[in-house]
Write a protein that holds these residues in place. Structure first.
Motif, PDB file in Angstrom:
ATOM      1  N   VAL A   1       0.856  -1.183   0.000  1.00 39.21           N
ATOM      2  CA  VAL A   1       0.000   0.000   0.000  1.00 39.21           C
ATOM      3  C   VAL A   1       0.896   1.238   0.000  1.00 39.21           C
ATOM      4  N   VAL A   2       0.671   2.147  -0.941  1.00 33.96           N
ATOM      5  CA  VAL A   2       1.491   3.357  -1.074  1.00 33.96           C
ATOM      6  C   VAL A   2       0.567   4.563  -1.260  1.00 33.96           C
ATOM      7  N   HIS A   3       1.128   5.740  -1.115  1.00 37.78           N
ATOM      8  CA  HIS A   3       0.388   6.970  -1.421  1.00 37.78           C
ATOM      9  C   HIS A   3       1.031   7.571  -2.663  1.00 37.78           C
ATOM     10  N   TYR A   4       0.508   7.244  -3.822  1.00 39.02           N
ATOM     11  CA  TYR A   4       0.980   7.622  -5.154  1.00 39.02           C
ATOM     12  C   TYR A   4       1.907   6.533  -5.699  1.00 39.02           C
ATOM     13  N   ARG A   5       1.315   5.639  -6.457  1.00 40.05           N
ATOM     14  CA  ARG A   5       2.007   4.435  -6.896  1.00 40.05           C
ATOM     15  C   ARG A   5       3.128   4.678  -7.907  1.00 40.05           C
ATOM     16  N   PHE A   6       3.194   5.883  -8.468  1.00 42.10           N
ATOM     17  CA  PHE A   6       4.208   6.124  -9.491  1.00 42.10           C
ATOM     18  C   PHE A   6       5.582   6.413  -8.895  1.00 42.10           C
ATOM     19  N   ILE A   7       5.706   6.388  -7.568  1.00 41.70           N
ATOM     20  CA  ILE A   7       7.022   6.559  -6.944  1.00 41.70           C
ATOM     21  C   ILE A   7       7.581   5.196  -6.506  1.00 41.70           C
ATOM     22  N   GLU A   8       6.999   4.585  -5.484  1.00 37.99           N
ATOM     23  CA  GLU A   8       7.629   3.410  -4.868  1.00 37.99           C
ATOM     24  C   GLU A   8       7.793   2.249  -5.849  1.00 37.99           C
ATOM     25  N   ARG A   9       6.739   1.890  -6.571  1.00 38.16           N
ATOM     26  CA  ARG A   9       6.850   0.723  -7.451  1.00 38.16           C
ATOM     27  C   ARG A   9       7.835   0.965  -8.585  1.00 38.16           C
ATOM     28  N   GLU A  10       7.796   2.136  -9.174  1.00 37.85           N
ATOM     29  CA  GLU A  10       8.667   2.390 -10.315  1.00 37.85           C
ATOM     30  C   GLU A  10      10.117   2.609  -9.886  1.00 37.85           C
ATOM     31  N   PHE A  11      10.337   3.302  -8.750  1.00 37.34           N
ATOM     32  CA  PHE A  11      11.713   3.516  -8.306  1.00 37.34           C
ATOM     33  C   PHE A  11      12.379   2.193  -7.916  1.00 37.34           C
ATOM     34  N   LEU A  12      11.637   1.299  -7.237  1.00 36.07           N
ATOM     35  CA  LEU A  12      12.223   0.014  -6.857  1.00 36.07           C
ATOM     36  C   LEU A  12      12.502  -0.829  -8.099  1.00 36.07           C
ATOM     37  N   ALA A  13      11.569  -0.822  -9.035  1.00 34.60           N
ATOM     38  CA  ALA A  13      11.777  -1.580 -10.274  1.00 34.60           C
ATOM     39  C   ALA A  13      13.022  -1.097 -11.004  1.00 34.60           C
ATOM     40  N   ARG A  14      13.168   0.212 -11.112  1.00 35.92           N
ATOM     41  CA  ARG A  14      14.323   0.764 -11.830  1.00 35.92           C
ATOM     42  C   ARG A  14      15.621   0.508 -11.068  1.00 35.92           C
ATOM     43  N   ALA A  15      15.570   0.612  -9.737  1.00 32.12           N
ATOM     44  CA  ALA A  15      16.778   0.385  -8.932  1.00 32.12           C
ATOM     45  C   ALA A  15      17.274  -1.053  -9.077  1.00 32.12           C
ATOM     46  N   LEU A  16      16.364  -2.015  -9.117  1.00 29.34           N
ATOM     47  CA  LEU A  16      16.778  -3.409  -9.271  1.00 29.34           C
ATOM     48  C   LEU A  16      17.258  -3.683 -10.690  1.00 29.34           C
ATOM     49  N   LEU A  17      16.644  -3.035 -11.659  1.00 26.01           N
ATOM     50  CA  LEU A  17      17.090  -3.217 -13.043  1.00 26.01           C
ATOM     51  C   LEU A  17      18.535  -2.757 -13.192  1.00 26.01           C
ATOM     52  N   ARG A  18      18.883  -1.647 -12.527  1.00 27.95           N
ATOM     53  CA  ARG A  18      20.258  -1.142 -12.594  1.00 27.95           C
ATOM     54  C   ARG A  18      21.238  -2.119 -11.924  1.00 27.95           C
ATOM     55  N   ARG A  19      20.812  -2.714 -10.801  1.00 29.81           N
ATOM     56  CA  ARG A  19      21.737  -3.525 -10.008  1.00 29.81           C
ATOM     57  C   ARG A  19      21.764  -4.997 -10.411  1.00 29.81           C
ATOM     58  N   LEU A  20      20.609  -5.556 -10.751  1.00 33.62           N
ATOM     59  CA  LEU A  20      20.510  -6.994 -10.997  1.00 33.62           C
ATOM     60  C   LEU A  20      20.351  -7.329 -12.471  1.00 33.62           C
ATOM     61  N   GLY A  21      20.028  -6.340 -13.269  1.00 32.29           N
ATOM     62  CA  GLY A  21      19.746  -6.613 -14.674  1.00 32.29           C
ATOM     63  C   GLY A  21      18.340  -7.150 -14.880  1.00 32.29           C
ATOM     64  N   GLU A  22      17.551  -7.203 -13.826  1.00 37.32           N
ATOM     65  CA  GLU A  22      16.144  -7.585 -13.949  1.00 37.32           C
ATOM     66  C   GLU A  22      15.327  -6.769 -12.957  1.00 37.32           C
ATOM     67  N   SER A  23      14.075  -6.560 -13.316  1.00 30.66           N
ATOM     68  CA  SER A  23      13.213  -5.656 -12.575  1.00 30.66           C
ATOM     69  C   SER A  23      12.352  -6.420 -11.577  1.00 30.66           C
ATOM     70  N   ILE A  24      11.418  -5.718 -10.968  1.00 30.82           N
ATOM     71  CA  ILE A  24      10.456  -6.333 -10.059  1.00 30.82           C
ATOM     72  C   ILE A  24       9.113  -5.649 -10.280  1.00 30.82           C
ATOM     73  N   ALA A  25       8.042  -6.394 -10.090  1.00 28.28           N
ATOM     74  CA  ALA A  25       6.705  -5.809 -10.207  1.00 28.28           C
ATOM     75  C   ALA A  25       5.781  -6.487  -9.210  1.00 28.28           C
ATOM     76  N   PHE A  26       4.857  -5.736  -8.697  1.00 30.01           N
ATOM     77  CA  PHE A  26       3.906  -6.265  -7.713  1.00 30.01           C
ATOM     78  C   PHE A  26       2.686  -5.347  -7.711  1.00 30.01           C
ATOM     79  N   PRO A  27       1.519  -5.879  -7.312  1.00 31.73           N
ATOM     80  CA  PRO A  27       0.326  -5.021  -7.257  1.00 31.73           C
ATOM     81  C   PRO A  27       0.419  -4.056  -6.086  1.00 31.73           C
ATOM     82  N   VAL A  28      -0.199  -2.910  -6.226  1.00 30.08           N
ATOM     83  CA  VAL A  28      -0.228  -1.927  -5.141  1.00 30.08           C
ATOM     84  C   VAL A  28      -1.635  -1.373  -4.970  1.00 30.08           C
TER      85      VAL A  28
END
Length: 247
Positions: free
Chosen positions: A142-169
Motif C-alpha cells: 500500500v502506497v500513497h501515489y504508486r508512481f514513486i515506490e513501485r517504479e523507483f524500486l523496479a528501476r533500482a533493481l534493473l540497474r543492479r541486478l539486470g532484472e526488474s520487479i513488479a507487484f500489485p499496489v
C-alpha cells in the motif's frame, strides 16, 4: 493474459494492465527470475483478485528519493510498515537509509532533510534487498501515489541486478480521488469546483487522523497505513475484493 505474454515491466501504465493476472504473473516470474531473492519473493505468491481485503496481509511502503525522475534519481530512504485492517504491526516496521550512487541534490535535501553525512555509511540498496523483499513477500503493498515506490524500486533493481520487479499496489491517493469524485456535490461539478487536496497530510485530516512529520519514509508509511484503514472503514467494507482496490 497468458504467462508467456509477460515481459519485464517497468512503467506503471504497463503494470496497471496486469491487474487481474497478478497470480499468473508471479508464477511466471518465479520461474524466469535469475536472482534467487526475486525467485523467493515471487514464490511466496500474491492474493487472488477475489480475496477480500480483510483477509489480505498488507505492508505500507514509502521512499524518500533524490528527486522525482525514475530515470535519473535514486532512493535514499525506505520505510516499511506491516499492517491489517485492525492492527499496525509497529514492532515489525523497518526504516533504512540507502546510499545513492549520485550526490544528493540541494532541492531534495530541503524536502527530506537527509544529508550527505547521514548516508556516508549507509548501505547500497542491494545489500539490504533480501531483508526488504522478505517484508514485502506475500503481502499487498500500500502506497500513497504508486508512481514513486513501485517504479523507483523496479528501476533500482534493473540497474543492479539486470532484472526488474513488479507487484500489485493499493494507492491511497488514487482511492481518495475516487472517493472525492463520487461524493462531490452536483452543484460543485457544474461549477467546476476543484476537488480537495490529495496530499497525504490533507487526506488524513479529512478522516480526523493526527498530523505527522512529513517526508520521513517510516512516518509516511505509517501515515499511509492508517489512511487506508480509515478509507476502508468509511467508504468500503472488509469484504471488498482486492481487485476493486489494487493496480
Amino acid at each position: 493474459m497468458k504467462a508467456s505474454n509477460f515481459e519485464q515491466p517497468v512503467s506503471s501504465a504497463h503494470l496497471d494492465n496486469i491487474n487481474s493476472s497478478w497470480p499468473d504473473y508471479y508464477d511466471h516470474q518465479a520461474v524466469i527470475s535469475k536472482d534467487e531473492r526475486l525467485q523467493r519473493f515471487y514464490q511466496a505468491g500474491v492474493a487472488t483478485p477475489e480475496t477480500i481485503i480483510a483477509n489480505t496481509p498488507m505492508v505500507a511502503m514509502d521512499f524518500e528519493t533524490t528527486g522525482l525522475s525514475v530515470e535519473e534519481d535514486e532512493i535514499v530512504s525506505i520505510g516499511v510498515v506491516p499492517f491489517s485492517l485492525q492492527r499496525i504491526f509497529c514492532r515489525e516496521s523497518r526504516h533504512w537509509l540507502v546510499k545513492p550512487a549520485n550526490k544528493l541534490q540541494e532541492s531534495s535535501v530541503v524536502i527530506h532533510g537527509i544529508t550527505h553525512s547521514d548516508i556516508n555509511t549507509a548501505p547500497d540498496l542491494e545489500l539490504i534487498l533480501e531483508e526488504i523483499l522478505k517484508l514485502l513477500a506475500s503481502k499487498l503493498v500500500v502506497v500513497h501515489y504508486r508512481f514513486i515506490e513501485r517504479e523507483f524500486l523496479a528501476r533500482a533493481l534493473l540497474r543492479r541486478l539486470g532484472e526488474s520487479i513488479a507487484f500489485p499496489v493499493i494507492d491511497t491517493m488514487d482511492l481518495e480521488q475516487r472517493i472525492l469524485v463520487k461524493n462531490q456535490r452536483l452543484i460543485d461539478r457544474v461549477l467546476g469546483k476543484p476537488l480537495g487536496s490529495l496530499r497525504l497530510g490533507d487526506c488524513r485530516t479529512r478522516y480526523g487522523l493526527p498530523q505527522y512529520q512529513a517526508h520521513h519514509a517510516l512516518t509516511d508509511a505509517l501515515a499511509t497505513a492508517e489512511l487506508f484503514q480509515a478509507q476502508v472503514a468509511h467508504f468500503f467494507t472488509p469484504d471488498t475484493p482486492v481487485k476493486e482496490l489494487w493496480y
